[in-house]
Write an enzyme that holds these catalytic residues in place. Structure first.
Site, PDB file in Angstrom:
ATOM      1  N   ASP A  18      -1.085   4.723   1.324  1.00 30.54           N
ATOM      2  CA  ASP A  18      -1.879   5.223   2.775  1.00 30.54           C
ATOM      3  C   ASP A  18      -1.619   4.089   3.527  1.00 30.54           C
ATOM      4  O   ASP A  18      -1.824   2.836   3.341  1.00 30.54           O
ATOM      5  CB  ASP A  18      -3.345   5.041   2.281  1.00 30.54           C
ATOM      6  CG  ASP A  18      -3.702   6.167   1.596  1.00 30.54           C
ATOM      7  OD1 ASP A  18      -2.848   7.327   1.051  1.00 30.54           O
ATOM      8  OD2 ASP A  18      -5.014   6.383   1.221  1.00 30.54           O
ATOM      9  N   ASP A  66      -5.043  20.797  -1.311  1.00 30.30           N
ATOM     10  CA  ASP A  66      -6.235  19.879  -1.849  1.00 30.30           C
ATOM     11  C   ASP A  66      -7.129  21.027  -2.439  1.00 30.30           C
ATOM     12  O   ASP A  66      -7.695  21.621  -1.677  1.00 30.30           O
ATOM     13  CB  ASP A  66      -6.869  19.394  -0.545  1.00 30.30           C
ATOM     14  CG  ASP A  66      -5.905  18.069  -0.031  1.00 30.30           C
ATOM     15  OD1 ASP A  66      -4.976  17.839  -0.781  1.00 30.30           O
ATOM     16  OD2 ASP A  66      -6.170  17.777   0.951  1.00 30.30           O
TER      17      ASP A  66
END
Lengths: 214, 257
Positions: B12, B131
């Site tokens: 990230d 997702d």
């Protein structure tokens, strides 16, 4: 010494340029569509990404088809084809309902069977994406220092089959087909995989290309 | 069969710095992205994925600069995801040296964007992030739906049907993340991974929930994944990529060693 990467609008040319610069800091690497610059270069890279009809179309639109054919016929200037740049050297591709290609090597470009299963009964995925073992079918200066069976990074759904065994320099077996993932003759070497994304083995192949005097 | 299953460490990044979200909350700093990418390359990572969580639009230039610096040194495939909404975003990332982009929310709000992007840049560089969250009760036939906003907002879309649709629209690969498992270290949701992998022709990356090396192997063997993605188990030096590969190879999985 200049290495020209032909920029006809298709593909991630910067990765190729950066990888070649990495292995040969003394060479000038240029990304160009200027005919004079390409003719004046000591080596040429023909990349390609996306659909082959678009690649052939953009090569035509940027008025580089004739020049690339000249380079291929010339047989003295080392040329490296990458990915769709390898497929474009063949007679024709069955992608996009059939596309006539540059006709440098006899043979065709066909699609992997996406219904094939592996030994565990799992579906073999298309695109063929990831690291596969490349078997060296004929000796070649570009294989120097790279063992047969070394893994290179691939991402493609269509693959080359050369008619002439002498033009098939390396292969993989996938989804029930033998794909000629390295092809060439004279001063031309072309690969389906991405040497610029294949870690040390890929960098070695690029270094061999820069050192190659066919 | 000689095509290797892939291990993909995921970083990230915020304003060009590596961070790690746990359940998308609580963030810890974990270093310079170029250094981390180099380290993963040395450990034989098969690809690297960057998830850009930079909130401000203006600061997004730092991501392009970061990708460019990494691409000049690390010669394995790089994927960048997070906040990609336009073909201009994609072009800028590919020009900076990314090989693939992962489209998330924009695929849900505007599926035609996936079609347009794959037509323009080729399916090979278009990854669609799926997702998924389980919506069925225990004991019922399992069902998953697509969630956005870090798993908080339901879309009502069936995850398997949506995955098929994204492949029809040109996705070249699917990144399947279980929103139930992400950050839990309990292992992948193998059910959703398997259901989607069996339903589509393109490669599937399993993501969300890895806590140990057996989880990675299960993602391939039971989940049918073509690649496995993990962050924290590699990130804080718990395991190296090399150890993970050896562990998976010992279970009969084809790996690039």
């Amino acid at each position: 010494m200049t290495i020209a990467i032909i920029d006809y609008g298709m593909g991630n040319l910067h990765s190729v340029a950066k990888a070649i610069e990495h292995v040969s800091p003394d060479e000038r690497v240029t990304i160009t569509r200027d005919a004079r610059a390409i003719k004046g270069a000591s080596r040429v890279v023909l990349p390609g990404q996306g659909a082959i009809r678009d690649c052939m179309g953009e090569l035509e639109r940027t008025e580089l088809t004739g020049l690339v054919k000249e380079l291929l016929a010339d047989a003295s200037k080392p040329l490296l084809g990458i990915c769709v740049g390898q497929q474009m050297l063949m007679d024709k591709s069955e992608e996009n309902g059939g596309v006539r290609c540059l006709g440098y090597l006899p043979g065709r470009v066909t699609r992997f069977d996406d219904t094939a299963l592996d030994e565990q009964g799992q579906r073999l995925k298309v695109p063929h994406m990831g690291w596969n073992r490349v078997h060296q079918h004929h000796m070649h200066p570009l294989w120097e220092g790279i063992p047969t069976g070394e893994r290179f990074y691939f991402v493609h759904s269509y693959f080359v089959q050369a008619d002439d065994d002498a033009h098939a320099l390396g292969y993989i077996d996938y989804a029930g087909s033998r794909a000629h993932v390295a092809t060439g003759r004279d001063a031309v070497f072309a690969v389906q995989f991405h040497p610029e994304k294949s870690a040390d083995a890929g960098l070695r192949l690029l270094a061999n290309f820069v050192a190659w005097s066919p | 069969m000689t095509l290797a299953k892939r291990i993909i460490p995921c970083l990230d990044v915020d304003r060009g710095r590596v961070v790690k979200g746990v359940n998308f909350l609580g963030i810890r700093d974990a270093g310079d992205p170029v250094e981390v990418a180099r380290r993963y390359n040395e450990q034989n990572a098969d690809e690297i994925t960057f998830l850009d969580i930079t909130a401000s639009h203006e600061a997004r230039g730092t991501t392009l600069d970061m990708v460019s610096r990494i691409a000049g040194e690390v010669f394995i495939p790089l994927t960048v995801g997070g906040g990609i909404r336009s073909c201009e975003n994609i072009r800028a990332l590919l020009n900076a040296g990314a090989d693939k982009v992962s489209i998330n929310t924009a695929a849900v709000t505007n599926p035609d964007f996936v079609y347009e992007a794959s037509q323009r840049f080729g399916s090979q560089c278009i990854v669609v992030a799926i997702d998924a969250k389980r919506v069925s009760e225990d004991g019922d036939t399992p069902r998953w739906e697509i969630f956005t906003h870090g798993g908080r907002r339901s879309t009502g879309l069936d995850a398997v049907a949506w995955s098929r649709k994204m492949v029809e629209y040109g996705a070249g690969e699917l990144l399947v993340t279980s929103m139930d498992r992400d950050g839990t270290r309990e292992g992948f949701d193998l059910g959703v991974t398997r259901a989607i992998s069996d339903a589509v022709s393109v490669p599937v990356i399993a993501s969300g929930g890895v806590g140990n090396l057996d989880h990675l192997a299960a993602g391939v063997k039971e989940g049918g994944a073509d690649a496995v993605l993990a962050a924290s188990i590699f990130h804080f030096g718990e395991y190296t990529i090399e150890q993970a590969k050896q562990h998976m190879a010992a279970q009969g999985i084809e790996m690039r060693l």
